[in-house]
Design a protein around this motif. Structure first.
Motif, short mmCIF file in Angstrom:
data_model
loop_
_atom_site.label_atom_id
_atom_site.label_comp_id
_atom_site.label_asym_id
_atom_site.label_seq_id
_atom_site.Cartn_x
_atom_site.Cartn_y
_atom_site.Cartn_z
N PHE A 42 13.82 1.19 4.71
CA PHE A 42 14.91 2.15 4.86
C PHE A 42 14.44 3.56 4.52
CE2 PHE A 42 18.79 4.11 2.85
CZ PHE A 42 19.42 4.38 4.04
N PHE A 146 22.85 -2.75 7.31
CA PHE A 146 23.37 -1.41 7.53
C PHE A 146 24.79 -1.48 8.09
CE2 PHE A 146 23.44 2.83 9.60
CZ PHE A 146 23.20 3.58 8.47
N VAL A 150 28.14 0.77 7.34
CA VAL A 150 28.90 1.45 8.38
C VAL A 150 30.38 1.08 8.27
CG1 VAL A 150 29.25 1.66 10.87
CG2 VAL A 150 26.94 1.60 9.94
N LYS A 225 27.36 9.91 9.53
CA LYS A 225 26.27 8.95 9.34
C LYS A 225 25.64 9.11 7.97
CE LYS A 225 25.26 7.53 13.90
NZ LYS A 225 25.16 8.47 14.99
N TYR A 232 24.53 2.81 2.08
CA TYR A 232 23.48 1.81 2.25
C TYR A 232 22.46 1.89 1.12
CZ TYR A 232 20.30 -1.30 4.74
OH TYR A 232 19.51 -2.35 5.09
N THR B 11 14.90 2.57 12.44
CA THR B 11 16.31 2.25 12.20
C THR B 11 16.43 1.99 10.71
OG1 THR B 11 16.06 -0.14 12.42
CG2 THR B 11 16.43 1.08 14.44
N PRO B 12 17.66 1.93 10.21
CA PRO B 12 17.81 1.68 8.77
C PRO B 12 17.14 0.38 8.33
CG PRO B 12 19.88 2.38 9.70
CD PRO B 12 18.96 2.20 10.84
N ASP B 13 17.01 -0.57 9.22
CA ASP B 13 16.49 -1.87 8.81
C ASP B 13 14.99 -2.00 8.97
OD1 ASP B 13 19.00 -2.84 8.14
OD2 ASP B 13 19.43 -3.22 10.25
N GLN B 14 14.40 -1.24 9.87
CA GLN B 14 12.96 -1.40 10.04
C GLN B 14 12.35 -0.26 10.86
OE1 GLN B 14 14.14 -4.65 13.14
NE2 GLN B 14 11.92 -4.65 12.89
N PHE B 68 19.34 10.15 16.57
CA PHE B 68 18.83 11.48 16.77
C PHE B 68 17.35 11.42 17.12
CE2 PHE B 68 22.23 11.35 13.81
CZ PHE B 68 23.07 12.34 14.28
N GLU B 81 20.60 4.00 15.12
CA GLU B 81 21.32 3.02 14.33
C GLU B 81 20.81 1.62 14.68
OE1 GLU B 81 25.91 2.78 13.78
OE2 GLU B 81 25.06 4.73 13.29
#
Lengths: 292, 134
Positions: A42, A146, A150, A225, A232, B11-14, B68, B81
């Motif tokens: 992250f 995530f 959200v 966001k 998160y 992404t937030p996870d990977q 973005f 995302e």
């Protein structure tokens, strides 16, 4: 004095408990690795995100976005993020205590508080105090995703924009190190923006970007966001902290079991010795009597 | 002038992807844009859609949703995302999501979160459109 059989049973029981605490220790350490890996994955996203936001923030002085609006505080949203399970030392209790202390101090000031609970332990504690959480999400802390951030972010954003809340705080467990976790308070709304810390980012700030769409519109996209990102971050910290705290608690428990087994074994030996001694005295006494 | 771009998709996870490419085409909110080495520093919001990049003259496709793009110094960073390379998309799941979204929209339920359902529909359609791009 306890009989030999009682002591044996007790030793047996304690070593069974030891097996369980030992296993829980190992499970927690495996889960902690998972949580730390998620944090690792992250971090690039979060860092880049903060950089971008900071950069945009510098370009617009009067970013009058509704999410930045500071209103006179009438009602406060409190997001309590705790694990779903206990047996992790004071970790849960500390988060809950901090959140409740905050809530009660606000209530005595005559403000309204609304609770949003993530994690079973927090929800149960909040409910037992007679509060009704506006949102409670349980059994989702195990696989922190995530999407969860959200979901929560969307809810509090809605409530903030509709004027139900004027301020939102999040209470979670901060993972400082394997040995240290601390409950923490983070203000989610109104957005304060990332603090301009790392000086090495100054270089990045000097780059003159072409923006598409315009800066103000980009901010409108970025700010909501940013809340998700912050939540998160809190979720991941809590999840890592939970497992670190549990590892510690279970390690202590295992060690206590070891000590108990040691003490009990000593007691067992003494009891056995005493039994043998008294038997010998009987025999010797008998022999002496026969010699008579 | 540099001849390669460093493309990172996170992404937030990977970290989804990180490699040297020759060209990146991405779905900006104001329309698709292309990036070649030596592009000016640039930040854009992305919409749901397909991103593609060229390596050795061959196109590769990646599904991205919401995020973005930042271009600076021949580095293209995509913050999305969610993002999946075309080969890794679960098309069965996308198919199911498409059906579900359509049902929701057809039901004309007053409770319906129209925006969410529409977005789900978009995502599913875009994912499925990459099926023949592997």
């Amino acid at each position: 004095m306890a009989s030999l059989k009682d002591v044996r049973l007790k030793i047996n029981g304690v070593s069974k408990t030891r097996q369980i605490t030992k296993a829980m220790y190992m499970v927690a350490s495996a889960k902690l690795r998972g949580a730390q890996m998620r944090i690792e994955h992250f971090r690039p996203y979060a860092d880049k995100f903060s950089d971008m936001l900071r950069d945009l923030g510098e370009k617009t002085d009067d970013a009058a976005h509704p999410l930045l609006a500071v209103r006179s505080t009438q009602s406060i949203g409190i997001v309590v993020c705790t694990p779903d399970r206990g047996l992790c030392g004071g970790f849960n209790a500390n988060i809950i205590a901090l959140a409740l202390k905050f809530a009660e101090s606000k209530i005595t000031e005559g403000k309204k508080v609304v609770f949003y609970c993530i994690g079973r332990k927090g929800r149960d504690a909040i409910r037992s105090r007679g509060y009704k959480p506006a949102l409670s999400i349980i059994n989702r802390m195990g696989d922190t995703s995530f999407a969860l951030a959200v979901e929560v972010g969307g809810k509090i954003r809605d409530d903030f924009l509709r004027g139900i809340l004027d301020e939102v705080h999040m209470f979670y467990g901060k993972f400082i190190s394997m040995a240290r976790q601390r409950p923490a308070d983070m203000r989610l709304l109104p957005i304060a923006g990332p603090e301009p810390e790392q000086p090495q980012n100054e270089k990045a700030g000097q780059v003159d970007y072409v923006y598409e769409p315009a800066v103000a519109d980009l901010l409108t996209e970025l700010l909501p966001k940013y809340i998700d990102v912050q939540i998160y971050r809190g979720l991941l910290d809590t999840s890592a902290g939970e497992n670190a705290a549990r590892m510690q608690a279970m390690d202590n428990a295992t060690r206590n079991c070891d000590e108990m087994v040691k003490a009990l074994t000593l007691l067992m030996n003494k009891t056995r010795q005493a039994a043998i001694t008294s038997e010998l005295i009987d025999i010797v006494g008998g022999v002496e009597a026969l010699k008579g | 002038m540099a001849t390669a771009l460093q493309l990172d998709i996170v992404t937030p996870d990977q970290l989804v992807l990180s490699r040297e490419v020759e060209y990146v085409g991405a779905p900006g909110v104001l329309g698709e844009f292309g990036i070649l080495p030596g592009h000016v520093p640039f930040i854009s919001a992305l919409t749901i859609g397909r991103l593609y990049y060229k390596v050795g003259g061959k196109d590769h496709y990646v599904f991205v949703s919401g995020g973005f793009a930042e271009v600076s110094d021949n580095r293209v960073t995509i913050l999305a995302e969610s993002a999946e390379e075309a080969e890794k998309i679960d098309f069965n799941r996308a198919e199911r999501a498409l059906k579900r979204a359509k049902q929701r929209l057809d039901a004309k339920n007053a409770e319906l979160n129209f925006k969410r359902a529409t977005l789900a529909l978009y995502r599913a359609t875009e994912r499925l459109s990459l099926q023949n791009r592997i």
